[in-house]
Enzyme design. Structure first.
Site, PDB file in Angstrom:
ATOM      1  N   ASN A 118      24.117  89.963 -22.230  1.00 46.79           N
ATOM      2  CA  ASN A 118      24.566  91.306 -21.830  1.00 46.79           C
ATOM      3  C   ASN A 118      25.969  91.542 -22.383  1.00 46.79           C
ATOM      4  O   ASN A 118      26.925  90.912 -21.932  1.00 46.79           O
ATOM      5  CB  ASN A 118      24.549  91.391 -20.301  1.00 46.79           C
ATOM      6  CG  ASN A 118      25.005  92.742 -19.777  1.00 46.79           C
ATOM      7  OD1 ASN A 118      25.551  93.558 -20.509  1.00 46.79           O
ATOM      8  ND2 ASN A 118      24.794  92.974 -18.492  1.00 46.79           N
ATOM      9  N   CYS A 125      28.909  99.081 -18.393  1.00 49.60           N
ATOM     10  CA  CYS A 125      27.791  98.949 -19.347  1.00 49.60           C
ATOM     11  C   CYS A 125      27.265 100.292 -19.834  1.00 49.60           C
ATOM     12  O   CYS A 125      26.573 100.369 -20.849  1.00 49.60           O
ATOM     13  CB  CYS A 125      26.665  98.145 -18.717  1.00 49.60           C
ATOM     14  SG  CYS A 125      27.204  96.513 -18.208  1.00 49.60           S
ATOM     15  N   HIS A 153      19.718  99.134 -22.445  1.00 47.41           N
ATOM     16  CA  HIS A 153      20.811  98.208 -22.153  1.00 47.41           C
ATOM     17  C   HIS A 153      20.199  96.836 -21.904  1.00 47.41           C
ATOM     18  O   HIS A 153      19.203  96.724 -21.194  1.00 47.41           O
ATOM     19  CB  HIS A 153      21.570  98.712 -20.920  1.00 47.41           C
ATOM     20  CG  HIS A 153      22.604  97.754 -20.442  1.00 47.41           C
ATOM     21  ND1 HIS A 153      23.477  97.130 -21.303  1.00 47.41           N
ATOM     22  CD2 HIS A 153      22.914  97.301 -19.191  1.00 47.41           C
ATOM     23  CE1 HIS A 153      24.280  96.348 -20.608  1.00 47.41           C
ATOM     24  NE2 HIS A 153      23.961  96.423 -19.328  1.00 47.41           N
TER      25      HIS A 153
HETATM   26  O1  UT7 Z   1      24.857  95.149 -16.961  1.00 43.49           O
HETATM   27  C1  UT7 Z   1      25.272  95.555 -15.720  1.00 43.49           C
HETATM   28  C2  UT7 Z   1      24.246  95.450 -14.723  1.00 43.49           C
HETATM   29  N1  UT7 Z   1      23.957  94.068 -14.423  1.00 43.49           N
HETATM   30  C3  UT7 Z   1      22.744  93.766 -14.151  1.00 43.49           C
HETATM   31  O2  UT7 Z   1      21.873  94.588 -14.261  1.00 43.49           O
HETATM   32  C4  UT7 Z   1      22.457  92.382 -13.615  1.00 43.49           C
HETATM   33  C5  UT7 Z   1      21.487  92.510 -12.466  1.00 43.49           C
HETATM   34  N2  UT7 Z   1      21.154  91.274 -11.801  1.00 43.49           N
HETATM   35  C6  UT7 Z   1      20.449  90.280 -12.371  1.00 43.49           C
HETATM   36  O3  UT7 Z   1      20.188  90.282 -13.546  1.00 43.49           O
HETATM   37  C7  UT7 Z   1      19.957  89.182 -11.488  1.00 43.49           C
HETATM   38  O4  UT7 Z   1      20.182  89.520 -10.140  1.00 43.49           O
HETATM   39  C8  UT7 Z   1      20.599  87.776 -11.763  1.00 43.49           C
HETATM   40  C9  UT7 Z   1      20.097  87.249 -13.099  1.00 43.49           C
HETATM   41  C10 UT7 Z   1      22.095  87.878 -11.757  1.00 43.49           C
HETATM   42  C11 UT7 Z   1      20.163  86.806 -10.684  1.00 43.49           C
HETATM   43  O5  UT7 Z   1      18.752  86.733 -10.627  1.00 43.49           O
HETATM   44  P1  UT7 Z   1      17.978  86.894  -9.254  1.00 43.49           P
HETATM   45  O6  UT7 Z   1      16.568  86.711  -9.555  1.00 43.49           O
HETATM   46  O7  UT7 Z   1      18.392  88.193  -8.629  1.00 43.49           O
HETATM   47  O8  UT7 Z   1      18.503  85.655  -8.448  1.00 43.49           O
HETATM   48  P2  UT7 Z   1      19.244  85.601  -7.035  1.00 43.49           P
HETATM   49  O9  UT7 Z   1      20.660  86.051  -7.182  1.00 43.49           O
HETATM   50  O10 UT7 Z   1      18.388  86.248  -5.991  1.00 43.49           O
HETATM   51  O11 UT7 Z   1      19.233  84.057  -6.789  1.00 43.49           O
HETATM   52  C12 UT7 Z   1      18.024  83.302  -6.676  1.00 43.49           C
HETATM   53  C13 UT7 Z   1      18.366  81.830  -6.603  1.00 43.49           C
HETATM   54  C14 UT7 Z   1      19.483  81.531  -5.614  1.00 43.49           C
HETATM   55  O12 UT7 Z   1      19.205  80.289  -5.011  1.00 43.49           O
HETATM   56  P3  UT7 Z   1      18.533  80.197  -3.525  1.00 43.49           P
HETATM   57  O13 UT7 Z   1      19.478  80.934  -2.632  1.00 43.49           O
HETATM   58  O14 UT7 Z   1      17.202  80.882  -3.668  1.00 43.49           O
HETATM   59  O15 UT7 Z   1      18.459  78.746  -3.288  1.00 43.49           O
HETATM   60  C15 UT7 Z   1      20.700  81.389  -6.488  1.00 43.49           C
HETATM   61  O16 UT7 Z   1      21.683  80.565  -5.923  1.00 43.49           O
HETATM   62  O17 UT7 Z   1      18.826  81.374  -7.875  1.00 43.49           O
HETATM   63  C16 UT7 Z   1      20.109  80.745  -7.728  1.00 43.49           C
HETATM   64  N3  UT7 Z   1      20.886  80.977  -8.938  1.00 43.49           N
HETATM   65  C17 UT7 Z   1      20.839  80.184 -10.011  1.00 43.49           C
HETATM   66  N4  UT7 Z   1      20.160  79.063 -10.256  1.00 43.49           N
HETATM   67  C18 UT7 Z   1      20.329  78.480 -11.453  1.00 43.49           C
HETATM   68  C19 UT7 Z   1      21.737  82.008  -9.193  1.00 43.49           C
HETATM   69  N5  UT7 Z   1      22.258  81.884 -10.427  1.00 43.49           N
HETATM   70  C20 UT7 Z   1      21.722  80.763 -10.948  1.00 43.49           C
HETATM   71  C21 UT7 Z   1      21.864  80.102 -12.179  1.00 43.49           C
HETATM   72  N6  UT7 Z   1      21.149  78.972 -12.395  1.00 43.49           N
HETATM   73  N7  UT7 Z   1      22.673  80.562 -13.159  1.00 43.49           N
END
Ligand code: UT7
Length: 323
Positions: free
Chosen positions: A280, A113, A250
């Site tokens: 993204n 990115c 970004h």
């Molecule tokens: O461009 C390159 C760099 N990339 C980035 O900067 C991306 C950085 N990361 C992020 O943007 C975020 O970490 C995500 C959007 C990918 C995920 O968001 P988060 O707030 O960090 O969620 P998490 O991974 O901590 O997951 C929270 C919950 C989990 O469920 P439990 O374990 O709390 O029951 C996940 O399983 O959300 C769940 N989850 C979803 N639920 C519905 C993860 N993905 C999804 C989804 N829909 N698509």
């Protein structure tokens, strides 16, 4: 001698994939995606479209906006991790398509990115050294081809697109400074399984290699590193936060963007946002946002812009620009 941004261009493929489209094929919801990322829609290439195809559209727009012709371009720097071919590199393919100067340097940079910021940094240095006059800098990606359609943590985030700028030699400062960094100790947090490394048998290029991401670890690192690099860019120029007119970030996650804006004491009205519509797009995201802000008239000549990006590697960087 300095370089300045003479023109910008962008291109998005036609197919729109909305959050509701994704709800139908995976366990997710429009509400979750909006709340956790800020994304509502993203674009996807058709089977007959590629990274270089999209880059050509964006590049032609940037060259026209600069009031130049393809034959005026004497360097091409291309950020991408989704090249059409392993080689020749995407910049070489683009050079031939556009009809740029034969013999001019054309190279691509795999910084995920941060690819556009890296390419901008290198092109700026060629111009400052007097080795190029009009450099085409591109960020373009077909991330849909390396995103696992069954992985809800990445499939909701990524989109396809291309952005470009023309940097021209100038007596007045345009690009004030660029700052690029990498930390390979975190390579396992965000990567694509594709490649020609260990475990690949001779003569095989297996399909089905995808992006893998440890989302929350990447999130935390992004907030920290971006916070540091925007301060580094201001300090290097002896400028205070309140000198900034626009943040052109970004577009990875709205919450990461908000954290950087807070760090800069910038209201969100001073941040160029495309995340809702583009998702993204990796190296395309910063030049697409820049082009959006320029074309809708928000970003004006003479204003001070801070561009930043963070991605797999990990890599990160920023550019302070007098537009
Ligand atoms: O461009 C390159 C760099 N990339 C980035 O900067 C991306 C950085 N990361 C992020 O943007 C975020 O970490 C995500 C959007 C990918 C995920 O968001 P988060 O707030 O960090 O969620 P998490 O991974 O901590 O997951 C929270 C919950 C989990 O469920 P439990 O374990 O709390 O029951 C996940 O399983 O959300 C769940 N989850 C979803 N639920 C519905 C993860 N993905 C999804 C989804 N829909 N698509």
């Amino acid at each position: 001698m300095y370089s300045r941004i003479a023109g910008t261009g962008g291109y998005l493929p036609q197919q729109v994939v909305s959050n509701s489209d994704l709800e139908k094929v995976m366990e997710t919801s429009d509400a979750w995606i909006r709340e956790r990322t800020g994304i509502v829609r993203r674009r996807r290439v058709g089977a007959e479209e590629s990274t270089v195809d999209m880059a050509e559209h964006a590049a032609r727009a940037a060259i026209a906006a600069a009031g130049l012709k393809p034959e005026d371009i004497d360097l091409i720097a291309f950020g991408t991790v989704t090249p059409d071919l392993i080689f020749p590199n995407s910049a070489v393919l683009l050079q031939a398509r556009l009809g740029c100067k034969r013999g001019c340097p054309a190279f691509s940079m795999e910084a995920a990115c941060s690819g556009f910021i890296y390419a901008l940094s290198v092109a700026d240095k060629f111009i400052r050294a007097g080795e190029a006059k009009h450099a085409l800098v591109v960020g373009a990606e077909t991330l849909s081809r390396i995103t696992d359609p069954a992985d809800r943590t990445t499939a909701i985030l990524f989109g396809d697109g291309a952005g470009a700028v023309v940097l021209s030699a100038s007596a007045d400062p345009g690009i004030l400074s660029t700052h690029v960094h990498a930390d390979g100790a975190h390579a396992d947090l965000l990567y694509c399984t594709g490649g020609l490394g260990r475990g690949k048998a001779p003569g095989t290029m297996p399909p089905g290699d995808f992006i893998r991401m440890a989302g929350s670890e990447v999130f935390k690192l992004a907030v920290t590193r971006l916070g540091q690099v925007v301060e580094e860019a201001l300090a290097a120029n002896g400028l205070e936060k309140n000198a900034l007119d626009w943040l052109v970030p970004h577009q990875a996650n709205m919450r990461i963007i908000q954290a950087t804006a807070r760090k800069l004491d910038l209201p969100m009205e001073r941040v160029i946002l495309t995340i809702e519509e583009h998702g993204n797009t990796s190296s395309a995201s910063v030049p697409l946002a820049l082009d959006a802000g320029v074309r809708d008239g928000r970003i004006k000549r003479g204003e001070l812009l801070l561009l930043e990006a963070f991605g797999g590697g990990i890599t990160w960087g920023a550019a302070l620009v007098r537009y």
